[in-house]
Design a protein around this motif. Structure first.
Motif, PDB file in Angstrom:
ATOM      1  N   GLU A  30      58.845  60.191  72.841  1.00 57.08           N
ATOM      2  CA  GLU A  30      59.434  61.175  71.917  1.00 57.08           C
ATOM      3  C   GLU A  30      58.348  62.079  71.333  1.00 57.08           C
ATOM      4  O   GLU A  30      57.180  61.717  71.283  1.00 57.08           O
ATOM      5  N   HIS A  32      55.959  63.828  68.774  1.00 57.34           N
ATOM      6  CA  HIS A  32      55.214  63.329  67.608  1.00 57.34           C
ATOM      7  C   HIS A  32      54.478  64.493  66.965  1.00 57.34           C
ATOM      8  O   HIS A  32      53.278  64.678  67.181  1.00 57.34           O
ATOM      9  N   ASP A  41      53.931  56.043  70.915  1.00 54.28           N
ATOM     10  CA  ASP A  41      54.387  54.673  70.616  1.00 54.28           C
ATOM     11  C   ASP A  41      54.063  53.703  71.753  1.00 54.28           C
ATOM     12  O   ASP A  41      53.861  52.506  71.511  1.00 54.28           O
ATOM     13  N   GLU A  44      50.300  52.947  71.589  1.00 53.57           N
ATOM     14  CA  GLU A  44      50.077  52.014  70.473  1.00 53.57           C
ATOM     15  C   GLU A  44      50.531  50.603  70.852  1.00 53.57           C
ATOM     16  O   GLU A  44      49.832  49.618  70.579  1.00 53.57           O
ATOM     17  N   GLU A 163      49.424  57.013  62.387  1.00 57.37           N
ATOM     18  CA  GLU A 163      49.550  57.162  63.848  1.00 57.37           C
ATOM     19  C   GLU A 163      48.500  58.118  64.400  1.00 57.37           C
ATOM     20  O   GLU A 163      47.950  57.891  65.487  1.00 57.37           O
TER      21      GLU A 163
HETATM   22 ZN   LIG Z   1      55.377  56.881  66.734  1.00 58.41          ZN
END
Ligand SMILES: [Zn+2]
Length: 253
Positions: A30, A32, A41, A44, A163
């Motif tokens: 998605e 960011h 994500d 991460e 993030e």
């Molecule tokens: Zn995220």
């Protein structure tokens, strides 16, 4: 080759190696804000699962990290270009198939490392727990494992200072200059109960934020990301060790 990463292992190693805990990192694809990659994500989830897995393995825990699922629940972002949505019912079907394999092959402990706020595995694991009564099914949100205010100045929950600092540390080549980033301002709901967080409705992302971010990323640094990442890996790794050492027949005292 890291023996706790299934994707790097081989059938020679696994001829005799057996694991107690299978870990499934789960991300999302998605937007960011303007400056971070769509795979934030996922990167991460990969890094935290591997870092925590290393910590647990070195403590003697028999843990195996499965490949990260790259798509998450993005039902609130359907009008944002190429945000990929996996419905909760699809997640349930994926989990049921994975647990069927693990259960059949004698791995009775399972942990999801969730990397995306739209993913919520609790109700799914409640329902699947009835179908796999001999298994211990657990989930955690690594981004809630620590008090973020001890590491970062600005609050947020999407493409925020946390993030951004993390990706600046893990994959600096993928972060655009911070001048390009939007301010990640979140509009509040006209319904007070929703802002107080005891009532809930899914946020319509494109109405809540102009730049897809929530949280100002401007004070991000790779040093902040490194310090937070190392502490998160220890904390999540500690959870893996605790799950591995728990006796399935004596889970409470
Ligand atoms: Zn995220």
């Amino acid at each position: 080759m890291r023996p706790y990463i299934l994707a790097e292992s081989n059938w020679k190693n696994l001829e005799f190696d057996r694991f107690d805990l299978a870990v499934l990192p789960w991300g999302a694809t998605e937007a960011h804000n303007y400056h971070l990659p769509y795979g934030t994500d996922v990167y991460e989830a990969d890094a935290v699962a591997a870092g925590a897995g290393k910590f647990a393995w070195e403590k003697g825990a028999k843990v195996v990290i499965l490949p990260t699922i790259p798509f998450g629940v993005n039902t609130g972002q359907s009008d944002i270009y190429l945000d990929i949505n996996l419905n909760p019912s699809t997640q349930m079907a994926i989990l049921k198939d994975l647990l069927t394999v693990l259960d059949r092959q004698g791995i009775k402990k399972f942990l999801i490392i969730n990397s995306h706020g739209g993913n919520d595995f609790k109700t799914i694991l409640r329902e699947l727990g009835l179908q796999f009564p001999e298994m211990l099914l657990t989930t955690c949100n690594w981004f809630q494992a620590l008090d973020k205010s001890l590491y970062f100045e600005e609050e947020g929950d999407h493409a925020d200072e946390m993030e951004t600092s993390l990706i600046m540390y893990l994959h600096p080549e993928m972060v655009l200059p911070l001048e390009i980033a939007g301010l990640g301002e979140e509009k509040k709901s006209v319904i007070p109960g929703l802002n107080e967080k005891w009532a809930w409705s899914e946020r319509k992302w494109s109405q809540v934020t102009e730049d897809t971010g929530i949280g100002n990323p401007k004070k991000s640094t790779p040093e902040k990301g490194e310090r937070y990442f190392k502490d998160v890996c220890q904390k999540v790794g500690g959870l893996m060790v605790d799950i591995c050492s728990a006796d399935l027949h004596t889970l409470y005292r």
